[in-house]
Write an enzyme that holds these catalytic residues in place. Sequence first.
Site, PDB file in Angstrom:
ATOM      1  N   ASP A  65     -15.312  21.996  14.839  1.00 49.82           N
ATOM      2  CA  ASP A  65     -15.127  22.075  16.847  1.00 49.82           C
ATOM      3  C   ASP A  65     -13.878  20.972  16.813  1.00 49.82           C
ATOM      4  OD1 ASP A  65     -17.157  24.062  16.133  1.00 49.82           O
ATOM      5  OD2 ASP A  65     -18.398  22.794  17.071  1.00 49.82           O
TER       6      ASP A  65
ATOM      7  N   ASP B 148     -24.061  32.047   7.604  1.00 52.11           N
ATOM      8  CA  ASP B 148     -22.567  32.142   6.331  1.00 52.11           C
ATOM      9  C   ASP B 148     -21.503  31.998   7.638  1.00 52.11           C
ATOM     10  OD1 ASP B 148     -22.075  30.882   3.777  1.00 52.11           O
ATOM     11  OD2 ASP B 148     -20.383  32.699   4.024  1.00 52.11           O
ATOM     12  N   SER B 149     -20.635  31.033   7.900  1.00 46.78           N
ATOM     13  CA  SER B 149     -19.664  30.667   8.597  1.00 46.78           C
ATOM     14  C   SER B 149     -18.616  29.915   8.327  1.00 46.78           C
ATOM     15  CB  SER B 149     -20.845  30.088   9.910  1.00 46.78           C
ATOM     16  OG  SER B 149     -20.465  28.917  10.113  1.00 46.78           O
TER      17      SER B 149
ATOM     18  N   THR C 100     -30.856  27.138   5.940  1.00 44.59           N
ATOM     19  CA  THR C 100     -30.102  25.808   5.062  1.00 44.59           C
ATOM     20  C   THR C 100     -30.952  24.523   5.898  1.00 44.59           C
ATOM     21  OG1 THR C 100     -28.171  25.065   6.776  1.00 44.59           O
ATOM     22  CG2 THR C 100     -30.210  25.751   8.023  1.00 44.59           C
ATOM     23  N   ARG C 101     -29.884  23.643   5.446  1.00 49.65           N
ATOM     24  CA  ARG C 101     -30.241  21.936   5.360  1.00 49.65           C
ATOM     25  C   ARG C 101     -29.526  21.806   6.250  1.00 49.65           C
ATOM     26  NH1 ARG C 101     -30.442  22.692  -0.367  1.00 49.65           N
ATOM     27  NH2 ARG C 101     -32.838  22.266  -0.880  1.00 49.65           N
ATOM     28  N   ASN C 102     -29.159  22.072   6.999  1.00 53.89           N
ATOM     29  CA  ASN C 102     -27.463  21.731   8.418  1.00 53.89           C
ATOM     30  C   ASN C 102     -28.578  20.892   9.528  1.00 53.89           C
ATOM     31  OD1 ASN C 102     -25.665  21.709  10.450  1.00 53.89           O
ATOM     32  ND2 ASN C 102     -24.344  22.181   9.142  1.00 53.89           N
TER      33      ASN C 102
END
Length: 194
Positions: A155, A69-70, A7-9
Amino acid sequence: MKLILATRNHDKISEIADILSLSRSDVLTMDEAGFTDEIDENGATFEENALIKARTVHQVTGGHVLADDSGLAIDVLDGAPGIYSARFAGENAGYPEKFKRMYELLEPYAPQTWTCHFICVIALIRPDGTELTVRGEVDGMISSTASGTNGFGYDPIFYLPERGLSMAELDPDEKNRISHRGQALMRLKEQWSW
């Protein structure tokens, strides 16, 4: 040993490291590990996309690779946005635009029917190529207004009726304990030995 995160998050990176009790020096982003290409997430499920990301990065970097993956699945929208949660309002849309688009889609339905689920699938590939996937899910409601400053993504509009708070209003430790990603990572810890 380093854990490579596909990931890059940076919000996800911090959250994953916290839940797995790893210091930031124990984890590498895929860029830091030498993978700088884009990944074509063309799977039809969270499981398929998590494995696509993990396998693609593992082919280049080897080592222990973890991919997540979400997304958010809303019942009255037949599970949408689901695997398209990050880009369903447009490739470069920010979360205010995503919230606006979601409320437009929900407008025909009564707010009490806005039940939803946060879903997360974690895929881990070990240096020898063996694979493990785990899943976490938390149920909630879409709130009619965003609230809270903790967390990220959806969120602020993911309301937890039993707590009377949005996911973004929870203390970070509590969020990590009950969230979809927290559940999946705890299952991973139970099944995975370095």
